[in-house]
Design a protein around this motif. Structure first.
Motif, PDB file in Angstrom:
ATOM      1  N   UNK A  84       0.800  -1.267  -0.016  1.00  0.00           N
ATOM      2  CA  UNK A  84      -0.123  -0.095   0.062  1.00  0.00           C
ATOM      3  C   UNK A  84       0.785   1.375  -0.116  1.00  0.00           C
ATOM      4  N   UNK A  85       2.261   1.193  -0.448  1.00  0.00           N
ATOM      5  CA  UNK A  85       3.028   2.339  -0.459  1.00  0.00           C
ATOM      6  C   UNK A  85       2.459   3.545  -1.149  1.00  0.00           C
ATOM      7  N   UNK A  86       1.605   3.369  -2.021  1.00  0.00           N
ATOM      8  CA  UNK A  86       1.009   4.338  -2.742  1.00  0.00           C
ATOM      9  C   UNK A  86       0.020   5.271  -1.765  1.00  0.00           C
ATOM     10  N   UNK A  87      -0.580   4.695  -0.822  1.00  0.00           N
ATOM     11  CA  UNK A  87      -1.288   5.217  -0.030  1.00  0.00           C
ATOM     12  C   UNK A  87      -0.624   6.241   1.183  1.00  0.00           C
ATOM     13  N   UNK A  88       0.794   6.268   1.265  1.00  0.00           N
ATOM     14  CA  UNK A  88       1.354   7.040   1.973  1.00  0.00           C
ATOM     15  C   UNK A  88       1.745   8.101   1.748  1.00  0.00           C
TER      16      UNK A  88
END
Length: 93
Positions: A84-88
């Protein structure tokens, strides 16, 4: 008269002894707290005190702009946040 909470929401990911203590301290200070742990039962006492239990790491990250990680090591962090790195983006963690 209603009172609006002006404390910033905080998410705590990782609810070992340190994560649970930090989440409890944040709640005592008046912050709305979202919590997540791989073992969901670790959140039970915090939820009973008013924390919001997130169903997934993505839901936990969506809970606030400030994310506190209390994980055992970097591999655990990568396992949990890697997908979920893009959500960070735009979050402080």
């Amino acid at each position: 008269m209603s009172v609006i909470n002006d404390r910033a929401p905080v998410t705590v990911i990782g609810l070992g002894p340190m994560g649970r203590a930090m989440a409890a301290a944040l709640m005592r200070a008046g912050h709305p707290v979202t919590v997540w742990n791989r073992t969901p039962g670790r959140a039970d006492s915090l939820v009973a005190q008013g924390a919001t239990r997130a169903a997934s790491p993505a839901a936990a990250v969506a809970g606030s702009d400030l994310i506190v990680l209390s994980l055992t090591d970097y591999p655990a962090m990568h396992d949990i946040l890697g997908p979920i790195v893009s959500l960070l983006a735009g979050k402080s963690w």
